[in-house]
Every structure is written in C-alpha cells, then in structure tokens.
Design an enzyme around this catalytic site. Structure first.
Site, PDB file in Angstrom:
ATOM      1  N   ASP A   1       0.887  -1.169   0.000  1.00  0.00           N
ATOM      2  CA  ASP A   1       0.000   0.000   0.000  1.00  0.00           C
ATOM      3  C   ASP A   1       0.925   1.219   0.000  1.00  0.00           C
ATOM      4  OD1 ASP A   1      -2.469   1.536   0.379  1.00  0.00           O
ATOM      5  OD2 ASP A   1      -1.714   1.910   2.394  1.00  0.00           O
TER       6      ASP A   1
ATOM      7  N   HIS B   1     -25.420  11.324  -3.198  1.00  0.00           N
ATOM      8  CA  HIS B   1     -24.439  11.139  -4.259  1.00  0.00           C
ATOM      9  C   HIS B   1     -25.182  11.195  -5.595  1.00  0.00           C
ATOM     10  CE1 HIS B   1     -22.163   9.648  -0.843  1.00  0.00           C
ATOM     11  NE2 HIS B   1     -21.057   9.750  -1.580  1.00  0.00           N
TER      12      HIS B   1
END
Length: 1334
Positions: free
Chosen positions: A10, A843
């Site tokens: 990551d 959204h």
C-alpha cells in the site's frame, strides 16, 4: 518445499504498508534474530509492517536560492565589468578608489586604506554627502550638467544605474516624454470605437465616451480591482466579463481574459506586465484577427502611462532626469513632512514623541527607518495614533494615499522599467564623453551592462559541468555581454534547450511529446473527440459517424472554420446526410478541439496545397516546434531559414512574429508510429476510421484485441542495468510519490531476501489521495475565500445573512448549503440552516456505481427529494424543473462543469448499462500510468528470464489493484479503518490487497488481463459489446465475498470459503506489527537564512570565513545533521568518564567525519570516544518498553503505537462518521454512549505507561466527567481528536470538548543515556540493539 506467498503493498507519500501472506490468508511468521545487546536473542515476528518517512519535497526552495545566487552574482559581475572599463583612467585619478569601495563594508580597523569609502579625506567625504544627500541628487546633476565632473562621481552614478537597472517587463523602447494618462486614455477610447465600429452600428456594442474621471482613477493609489470597479461604474451597461472590462483590466495592470468576449475555445489571458505579453498577444491575434492589433497597442500605451505616472512625479519640462528628480522630490517631501510631524507630535502628543521617534521596537518612525517595521505597519500605527486628533487630517490623508514619508528604496521601485535608468545612463555618458574619451570608446559596452540579458535558451553560463546547464561554447575565454555571440554557440545551445525543455510521453517514456499546437496533435484531438459524438436521425436511430463521414467533417468543417459549433454539425448532417432534424449527443455547444494551427499557417501565406500534402508533414511539424520552443525573434528567424527553399521570404517574415506555447501529453510515435500487429494500423488510423466500434485513445491502448498495450509495455524504460534510485528518479511524478515508490521497492527486495525465493504474486495499490499535486493541495485549502468570491458574483446575500468561516466550512453539509445558495438541489425549497442534520447528502452518481465522495458528486437535499431521485442520476423530470437554477450556479462558479454534467446526465440518456459498467470497471482496474510504472519496474526485476521462443517467463504476477475493492471488503465485513488510532491501517490495507487480489484471480481467472501486469488475452470474454453483461459481472465482483459461502472450481478446489473470513479477522486483530520510521541524516541548508545583527553572542555562525559575528553579525539556529553520544573524561586528579549527547551540524559534519577525535578535542572534550551516531528519528527504548524517537539533540518524540480492541475501533469509526446522512453511525454511538468511558480508560492506561503527560491526562479526565452526558456528536468528535494524544510521532495540541490540550514536549534526553538504541532494517524484520547504560 517452497510454499508460494504473496506480498501486498500500500504505497503512499509518507508511508508504505506491506504484508506477506500465505495461500491460506494467514501471515508468514518467523522467529527473527536480534543482534547486539538484547536479553532476547530472537522474537517471533509477523511479516507485515509499515515504513514511515517524511514526505519527499520539490526542489522549489533550492531552485529559488540558486536563482537568487545567480542574480546577485550577475549583479556583482556587471559592477566588476564597469570597474574594468574605468580601471586605467581611474588609476590616474585615484589609484585606491576601487580598493576603498570594496573595503567599505569592513569595520574601520580592518580596512586596507582610508576608513572613508569614497574619498581619501574626511573633508571630501563630508562635502560629497552635503552636496548629494542621495545618489539621485548626483545622477540628476550629471544628467543635466555639461561641465566636467570628477571621474569618481561619474563612476558612482553609472554603478548605481547598472547595479539597480530596473525591470525588463516592458520590452522595446519606452516613450518617457509622453506620460499623460489623460491624453493616452483618450487615444485608447478613440481606437476602441474605431475598431468596434461595426458592432456599435448594429447595436451589439455601445459607443464609449471619453470620461475625464477615468484618468484620475487610473493614477490614484488604490488597488487594481478598485480601479476597475470604479471605471466600470462610469460606463453603465458595461459588464465585468465584457469586452471593455477586459481592456480596462489590461490598462490597470491586471489580466484580461478574452475567451468569452471573442467566443474562444481556450482560456486566453494576457497581461501587459508579463514578459510573454507580445507572444501571448500574437497567439490571441492569430485567433481573433490582426484588425484588433492597434487596439491592444493603445491599451498597452495606456498601461505604460499609468506605470510611469506612479513613478515619475515631476513636470516634463523641469529636467532630463525625470526618475532621479522624482526621487529627489520624494526625499524633499519626506524631509518636510517629517519636520511637520515632529512639531505636531511635540505639540499634541508629547508623551508619544519618544516612542514614535526613538523606540525601534515599536511601529513608529524609528522602527520604520531603523527597525524592521514595514510601510503598511507604520501607516497603520500612525493612523491609529493620529486619529481623532485635531489638525491631523493632512497626515491621515497622505497615509490613505500611501504617500506619506516614503523611503527612497521601496517595494514599488521594482516597477521601474530599465529604460528609465538607461535614459539617464546615456545622458551621463553623452555629457562626460567630451572630457573622458574612453567613455565614448566603450559607450556600447557600458550601455550593454544595462540592456543585456542572457538569452533564456543559452541558460546558465556554467564553468565546467553543471546539472543545470546545457551551454555549448564556440571558443574559450571569459563571456561578456559584448562578446557572448563569439564565445557561445547559440544554435547548438538552442537545440539542447529544446531537448531539455521537451517532456516525455506518458506512455512511451523515451519519446518527446508533440507541441500543443502541432498539426498532428490537433488532428488527434479533433478525431478523439469526434469519434465519441453521436447523432439521432429522423427515424430515431442513434449512430456514430463513420470513417468516411469523419473525414468529410474534418475537411469541410475543421479545415474551414477555426471553431466548429454544434449547429455547424447539424447543418452538415442536413446537407450531406439529409437528416432534417438531427439531434447531436456527446457534444455541448461546440467542440473543445480545433485545427487552429492549420488556419494560422494559411493566414501567414502558406498555400493550402502545401499544408494538405503529406510530404510536408515533417517540415510543418518542425516549424510549429520552433515557434513553440523559441521566443527570441532573431533565433526563430535563424531556425526558420532551413525552410527558405519551400517558403518565400514574406511567409517566413510573418512566421517570425508568431509564437506558440504549451506542450501536449503524447508523442508522434504513439499516435502515428506504433502499429497493431494484425491490421498494421496506427492509433490515429483507428481514430479516423474505426467503424462499428468508435474507440477513443484510452480504449484503443487498453483493448486486449489490439497489440498497442503490449507494445507500450515493451517500450517502457528497461531497468535491467540501472540501480533502483536512478530508475525511480526517471519516472514521471512528484518527489513525494517517488519517495514512496523507492521505499516500496527496497521493502520488496528485503522481503524476497528474507524469504529466500521470489513471491508468487505482488499486489500494488497506490491510493489516489497520495498523488496530490501542488494544484490539488491549493484546491483543498480554506474554502471561504473562493466561496465569498463566487457568492458575490452570484449576487446572493447569504453570507451576510448567515456569516461563517473556514473552520465551519470544513463541514460538507454546511459547505453544500452555501454552494446551493440555501436551496434544496432537487426540489428548490429553502433549506433550514439551523437544522441541516435533517437533510440528506446525496451522491448524484450513486455509490453503487462509483466511489466519488468529492463535492462534485454531492448535493444537499430533503429525504423526499432524495427518494424522488432514486438510485440513479436525477431523472428528466427533476432536470427540467431545476436546470435553470443549476445553470445559474454553474455560471456563478458555485458548481463545476463536472457536477453540472452529472446533474443533467438524464438529458443525454441517463446512466446506461454501458456507463454503469464503465463506472464500476473504473473502480476495479488501475489505469494510472504511475502505478503501471511501478508494476513495470517490479515486472522487469522478477520476470526477466526468456523461454526458447524469446517470450518472457512469468515467475511473479504483478497485480495492480484500486482501493475500491478493499474498501468494499472492509465495509461488508465491518473491518473498519480509523486512521487516527495508529499507523496499522497501512499494513492492514496491504494485507487485504493480497487477500482480495488472490481470491479474485482464483475465482475469475479471466480477469488476469485486467489486473496482472503484462498479461494480454487476445480474445474478448464478452462477445460483442454486451454492456448489461459487463455491468452485472463487475457488480458481482464487488459483492461476491458477501454473496457466496463457498466457491469451488470444476476440480473440487475450494477457491473461497466464508471460514476464511475468520482467518482474515484474526489476522487483522494481531497486535505485533513492524513499524519503522526512516532515520534521516539531515542535509541541505546549514542554518536559518536570516542574518542576525552583530552582538556579543557566541552562538552566532560567521557569515563568511574570518567575518567576526561580533563585528558583522551572523547566522543562528544551525541545522543538525545528526546527534552523537560521546564519552569523555572529567576531573583533575581522578578522571571520571561521563556520557553526553551532542549535535553535529550540517556545517560541521565534514570536519567531524574526517577526524572524530580531533573534532571533539577541539570542542574541549578530553579523551573523547563516540559511542553511537544518532540520525533524526533514531528509535530508543526505556523502562517497561516505553519508546521514543530522537527529533533533535535536545528533543524526542513518542515511539509507541496505541492498539485498541476491535469494538472500540468500531466505536471510533462511527464517531468519525456520525454526520453521514443515513444516521446509522449516529444511532450506533448513541446506543453505545457508555463505551466512550471504556475508550478513555484504554487511552489513560496507555498514556500513563508510554505518553507520560500527567497534567494533560488529568485535564482530559475532568473534561470528560463534565461533558459525558452532553451532545453525543460533541463527544464523538472529541474522542476522534483525542487519538492525537497517544499517536506516535511529534506531540501535537488538540481540542477536547472545545478546550485546547497543549502538546507535551520531551526535552529531557538524559534518559537516552540509559536506554537501548534499536537499529531496524527497512522492514523491521532485522534489528540490532545497543545499550548505552553499560
């Protein structure tokens, strides 16, 4: 037997999380040895961890310092050249004159000759200062006097002009004789009316009248913005975005944006003060026509007059030295006003007299003249002092006009054009050359010291090799302004400059990009946009344009019109395709792209047959490249001569005057060089003719059925023979992300070394937020300023009715309220600012399709409005009702284009199945080039062996994953991430990347071409273009972990079992993790750059060798390279050995490392011995496992990671999300209120053992007791903020129930001398320890 394993990564800008996991989803675990002074010789370690490091910085500060050094060095050189010209004659007049000048800085007893800087005797010195209080008095006299002057005085005047020669913002000659703002503004108005005569006749524009008040406003001491606003008020009907307003903006010195007035495609800013004004204007005139050139000349003349009027304040007939005379007038006015001010203060404010005129610490006159007080602070102080005092009106009026007690050297002297200084220099030379013939002989040389600038394409005049220089010489010897063309090869330097300035292709890193105005690049842009435009015919059938139609559109529209509009395309369809009422989709009002360079070249006289002939493509591309790279007209002329056999002199002359700016992102090789192996077509060929599929660039280079993707991968820069450092340095990307990449590659190398063999899979995830650019950071800065500007333009009073600030606007709900002007986005009803928590944050494009939590995808609406909208974009019914309001918000900059397009998507067919599939696909498949570059490096490091057929043998799968999959996984199984608790989440993400990637590729092996770097399946696993099937497939991928209890393949192998979730959850609760902060030996600047005044301080560092700080001042706060622990002897009769931590500064490092013992003995230590070298962030351990990191030689940081039980992490997750509209998190924390007391108990226990901030802890406990029954949202936010208390790293203050808890600093480092230093490898798997208390 070697068991396969996976490495998960990551990668961020200040951290890399990593994990090594088995096929059964557990972590690899091993007992790892501990070297050195440790009771335990080995520790069982989980193979996961986090590498923390300071973010990589850009070279901006270094570049600024380098630029400043060059500027100062070149100024010194100019003075040195002038002295060289004067040397012979000056030696006859005063042989020691230049020596005295160079010694003038030194204190009297260190000067080589007389202690007087100019003249040998005190009498001459006094006489000089009496006759010439300022250098401008001397300059004015020499300009106006025809008598012979002392050669020393001539030198002093010329040296001052050459040293401070003014700016080069105004190019060419400057008419200093004509500075009448009123007269020149009248000429501008006349020209404006003449140029726009046709517009005035048809009524589209108004005829403008001269207004005498304009000239008064232009010369007033007010801001440019205020000037513009006041002038526009004198012309009712003229809008702030209109044509006239843009010209007035130019005149007042601001930017004029002519995009809207001239209806242009691109933003067209020009500014009179910019170096590039002429080139910018030429580019603009190329778009709008040369008929406007005269108007821009008139506007520039008006601007020059305004600038000069602010500098030259004397009447035109009084003197030939207007600049010097104006400065003398400023001096005389200062003297008069000072006398009046002193008398006034003595009479009316006698108690303030001492403070104003003697105390340099205050912002009075003493501080202004002898201290650090700036003009603005002085004016503010004096205004406050004089306000409400009778008779002070005169002083206050001058302060408000910024014309009170002006100094000789002020910030606005930077606006003086070099032409004003040059005019005085030429006059002095003219007057004195009669008496000093050498001045006449060297006239051009002396003049060049004011006028000459090193051409930008030559670059720094480096001696020998320099990483920043590219200069090529014709001949050896010193370079001077008057011989540079003999010494420097301009042509070769220019070519090298082109290479240095040209960026590399995003996809083919070895290839140079095309200029933005390249004909080939513009052709690509046109076809790339055109290929996605659709039309609906009279029968209702939707079609893309065929290859033949596209070619016809390109020839009939783009080659005929500079800007092609939607109505032009509709007319084309009616005429050519006989569609009576066509509907165009995928296009707004006009095309963004244009074939503008074609029109430019036609306009300068290049014939159409030359432009259309493919034989001339290379020549035309070279011409555009020359016009892009070079600004210097002489250089352009020289470079264009190579085409004189094809183009005549008239055409070449016109081309010389043209200049382009900007570069594209792609190379000629990408667009027209690489070919598909089967069809032998290029990318541009496909864009021009791709019947039935109409793929754009991104689709073509990612299509598995074409070979472009594999060709691009092979063209990536090979890493075989390069070290990691140089490989990463060559990547495109910010220093911050490159540092993360470099660390991750080193981590992989160490993990493979520990394991003893390569992994089966490496999974790479790079979070998007970790690639924040400078622009991105600027955009995330306080919202209030941009909101205030937009609200004002919108014409709303909402900010006055409901004031707010940046802190409050961090709340998205409130921010959306203002962006929507207090209206529900879907219903239009008023929102109640006092009850915003009752509304939904919706959204626009639902989260089921795209993870986009940006403001561009959010609106504030009522629950009813949200229900009406449903799980889709707003329906046509809502769009029709609300579009007018949305357009107003968009035009008022309260909404982005992207947001407007999302809201109105229903007009263009709404979210089709193909759209939904694309949205979900975008979340799954990594397309960013920076991530592909990392994958390519790993691929080449591990998959370098070839089989018998020369194909790469894939030993390690390199998987690129996007964060959406792991986010979905966390969400489904309540594996919450709370960044504030500790740094574990980086390794957790790396581990989950491995889990998700491995499972996906087991269950869906057909996904390998999407996720595995270098895999290409030459078939489409969705026959034809079944968007519905794609959308359903991708949705299943996102949800299959939750839907399937067990997945078994045809051989009976279990690919996924829900019991694996127990393993995943168990791993996520492991407490042992390897957290390693990168230790840093500090480099860079030696100390703070501020020079401290001379004083009796032993801490000051000399500014230069042998400059005593007690005489010349010095620098303080030297920066530490690292600290060292030393042991040394004390005592006279009986020696006692003591330990001590001392710092080694960056300046001292070289001497220390050359001979440590000698260095320490010089510092006064007897029998010194270095026990340990401690770079910044060295980790050490004290009693009971309490860890600290060294921050400096006298301060430490916290070194332990706080770990909380899972149920408290869940509580913090809901606490952080209690504002989310669905209310679930709010319900959770409300029903688990009592758990906050448990959380505080955990924090307290950790703090007592490791943080050791008792007073702060007591304060925290008291505040909790006082507020634990209060508002649950306040409790939630306070506990999220509380995580900073125990966080590893530098202590920081934070708020707890609105009370600031100050940071606890760790300044006592004596405990380090009795601690154990822990040295860790990059992963933390290897470590050694050294006890200092032995």
């Amino acid at each position: 037997m070697k068991k396969p394993y996976t490495i998960g990564l990551d990668i961020g800008t200040n951290s890399v999380g990593w994990a090594v996991l088995t096929d059964q989803y557990d972590l690899v675990k091993r007992k790892m040895k501990i070297a050195g002074d440790s009771e335990k010789k080995q520790i069982k370690k989980n193979f996961w961890g986090v590498r923390l490091f300071d973010e990589g910085q850009t070279a901006a500060d270094r570049r600024m310092a380098r630029t400043a050094r060059r500027r100062i060095e070149r100024r010194r050189n100019r003075i040195s050249y002038l002295q060289g010209i004067f040397a012979e004659e000056m030696s006859k007049t005063d042989a020691n004159f230049f020596c005295r000048l160079s010694d003038s800085f030194y204190v009297d007893n260190e000067k080589r000759n007389s202690r007087h800087p100019f003249f040998a005797t005190i009498e001459e010195e006094v006489e000089y200062h009496k006759n010439y209080p300022t250098i401008y008095h001397l300059r004015e006299e020499l300009v106006n006097s025809s008598e012979k002057a002392d050669l020393r005085l001539v030198y002093l005047a010329l040296a001052h002009i050459i040293k401070y020669r003014g700016n080069f913002l105004i190019e060419g000659a400057l008419d200093t004789q004509n500075t009448s703002v009123d007269g020149i503004y009248k000429q501008f108005i006349q020209t404006y009316n003449q140029v726009f005569a046709s517009g005035i006749e048809d009524g589209s524009l108004k005829k403008l009248e001269d207004n005498k008040d304009v000239a008064k406003i232009l010369v007033e001491k007010v801001t440019r913005k205020e000037k513009l606003e006041r002038i526009l008020k004198l012309y009712p009907g003229e809008k702030s975005a209109g044509m006239f307003a843009q010209f007035i903006s130019l005149i007042v010195g601001s930017k004029g944006n002519f995009q809207k007035p001239f209806d242009l495609i691109e933003k067209s800013d020009i500014e009179c003060a910019k170096d590039s004004y002429e080139e910018d204007l030429e580019s603009l005139l190329a778009l709008i026509g040369d008929e406007y050139a005269e108007l821009f000349v008139a506007a520039k003349n008006a601007y020059s007059a305004v600038v000069l009027s602010s500098i030259i304040t004397v009447a035109e007939t009084e003197t030939n030295a207007k600049l010097s005379a104006s400065m003398i007038e400023r001096f005389d006015t200062h003297e008069e006003d000072l006398g009046e001010l002193k008398a006034f203060i003595k009479l009316h404010l006698p108690k303030h007299y001492e403070e104003i005129f003697s105390n340099t610490e205050k912002h009075g006159y003493a501080g202004y003249i002898d201290g650090k007080t700036k003009q603005a602070d002085f004016y503010k102080y004096m205004k406050m002092t004089l306000e409400n005092i009778e008779g002070a009106d005169y002083f206050i009026a001058k302060i408000e006009k910024e014309n009170f007690l002006r100094k000789q050297r002020t910030f606005d002297n930077g606006a003086i054009p070099h032409q004003l200084h040059l005019e005085e220099l030429e006059a002095i030379l003219h007057q004195q050359a009669k008496y000093y013939p050498f001045l006449k002989e060297n006239y051009d040389k002396i003049k060049s010291l004011v006028t000459f600038r090193i051409p930008y394409f030559v670059g720094p005049l480096a001696n020998g090799q320099s990483e920043f220089a590219w200069l090529t010489r014709k001949a050896d010897g010193e370079i001077r302004p008057w011989n540079i063309e003999e010494k420097v090869d301009f042509g070769k330097s220019a070519v090298d400059f082109i290479e240095k300035m040209t960026n590399k292709d995003t996809y083919l890193p070895k290839e140079n990009v095309l200029p933005k105005h390249s004909l080939c690049y513009q052709k690509y842009l046109v076809y790339n946009e055109l290929t996605k435009v659709r039309y609906i015919n009279d029968q209702g059938k939707t079609s893309y344009f065929s290859g033949q139609e596209k070619e016809q559109i390109f020839n009939d529209l783009f080659k005929q019109k500079r800007k092609v509009k939607k109505k032009d395309l509709e007319l084309f369809l009616r005429n050519m395709s006989h569609v009576e009422s066509p509907t165009i989709e995928g296009l707004e009002d006009s095309f963004n792209s244009s074939y503008s360079t074609y029109h430019d070249l036609l306009k300068v006289g290049i014939k159409q047959e030359i432009l259309d002939n493919p034989v001339n493509t290379e020549m035309l591309e070279n011409i555009v490249k020359i016009l892009t790279v070079f600004e210097d007209k002489r250089m352009i002329k020289e470079q264009l001569q190579q085409f004189s056999d094809v183009l005549d002199g008239v055409v070449l002359k016109k081309l010389e005057r043209r200049h382009y700016t900007g570069w594209g992102r792609l190379s000629a090789k990408l667009l027209m060089g690489i070919r598909d192996k089967q069809s032998h077509l290029t990318i541009l060929d496909y864009l021009m003719n791709d019947d039935g599929l109409n793929r754009n660039l991104m689709q073509l280079i990612n299509d598995s059925n074409l070979s472009f993707k594999s060709i691009i991968e092979k063209e990536q820069v090979t890493t075989a023979d390069k070290d990691i450092q140089s490989i990463v340095a060559d990547l495109a990307g910010s220093p911050a992300i490159k540092k993360g990449i470099l660390q991750s590659l080193k981590i992989v190398d160490e993990l493979v070394s520990v394991m003893g063999y390569p992994p089966q899979t490496i999974v790479v995830e790079m979070a998007r937020e970790n690639q924040t650019t400078g622009k991105g950071k600027n955009n995330s800065r306080p919202r209030y300023k941009s909101l205030e500007k937009a609200i004002k333009e919108f014409g709303s009073q909402i900010l006055k009715e409901h004031p707010t600030d940046n802190q409050e606007l961090r709340n998205n709900r409130l921010y959306l309220y203002y962006l929507q002007n207090g209206k529900d986005m879907y219903t239009g009803q008023d929102l109640d600012i006092h009850n915003l928590s009752n509304y939904d944050i919706d959204h626009i494009v639902p989260q089921s399709f795209i993870t986009d939590n940006s403001i561009d995808n959010l609106v504030l609406t009522s629950s009813a409005g949200n229900r009406e909208k449903g799980d889709d974009v707003p329906p046509l019914e809502i769009v029709r009702k609300r579009k007018v309001f949305w357009e107003k918000l968009y035009q008022g900059n309260l909404m982005s284009k992207r947001k407007f397009d999302y809201l109105t998507k229903a007009e263009r067919g709404g979210l089709t199945e193909a759209d939904k599939a694309r949205f979900i696909h975008r979340q799954l498949v990594e397309t960013r080039q920076i991530t592909k570059n990392v994958a390519n490096i790993l691929h080449q490091r591990f998959n370098y062996e070839k089989d018998d057929h020369g194909n790469t043998m894939k030993q390690v799968r390199i998987v690129t994953l996007k964060s959406a999959l792991v986010s979905q996984f966390r969400k489904q199984f309540q594996l919450y991430k709370v960044r504030d608790v500790n740094d574990y989440h980086h390794a957790h993400d790396a581990y989950l990347n491995g889990v998700v990637a491995n499972t996906l590729l087991k269950v869906y092996p057909q996904l390998e071409p999407e996720f595995v770097y270098g895999d290409y399946h030459q078939f489409d696993w969705f026959k034809a273009n079944k968007a519905t099937a794609k959308k359903q497939f991708y949705t299943n991928i996102m949800l299959f972990f939750a839907q399937k209890d067990r997945i078994i393949d045809e051989n009976g192998e279990i690919l996924w079992d829900k019991k694996y979730l127990d393993t995943v959850k168990k791993v996520m609760s492991y407490r042992q993790m390897n957290i390693v902060k990168k230790t840093e030996i500090q480099k860079g600047e030696f100390s703070k750059a501020t020079i401290k005044p001379k004083g009796n301080s032993s801490k000051l560092i000399p500014r230069k060798t042998n400059w005593d700080p007690m005489k010349y001042g010095g620098l303080d706060s030297p920066n530490m390279a690292y600290a060292v622990v030393i042991e040394y002897a004390k005592g006279k009769n009986k020696l006692v050995f003591e330990k001590k931590i001392i710092r080694v500064t960056i300046m001292e490092r070289k001497a220390f490392e050359k001979d440590e013992k000698a260095f320490l003995e010089e510092q006064g230590y007897r029998q010194p011995k270095v026990l340990a070298k401690l770079p910044k962030y060295t980790l050490y351990e004290c009693e009971e496992g309490r860890r600290r990191m060294l921050a400096s030689a006298n301060e430490a940081q916290k070194g332990n990671q706080q770990v909380l039980p899972n149920h408290l992490v869940t509580l913090l997750h809901h606490a952080a999300n209690c504002e989310v509209s669905d209310g679930k998190s709010l319900d959770y924390i409300e029903s688990n209120r009592e758990m906050f007391a448990e959380l505080l108990a955990h924090v307290s226990e950790f703090a007592k053992r490791y943080t050791l901030a008792e007073a702060n802890l007591n304060k925290i406990n008291q505040l909790f007791e006082q507020n634990k029954e209060g508002d649950i949202k306040a409790i939630a936010q306070s506990f999220v903020d509380l995580m900073a208390f125990n966080a590893m790293g530098a202590p920081a203050s934070f708020k707890f129930f609105e009370t600031t808890i100050e940071r606890k600093r760790y300044n006592n480092l004596k405990e380090l001398l009795n601690s154990t230093i822990i040295y860790q490898s990059i992963t933390g798997l290897y470590e050694s320890r050294k006890r200092l208390d032995d």
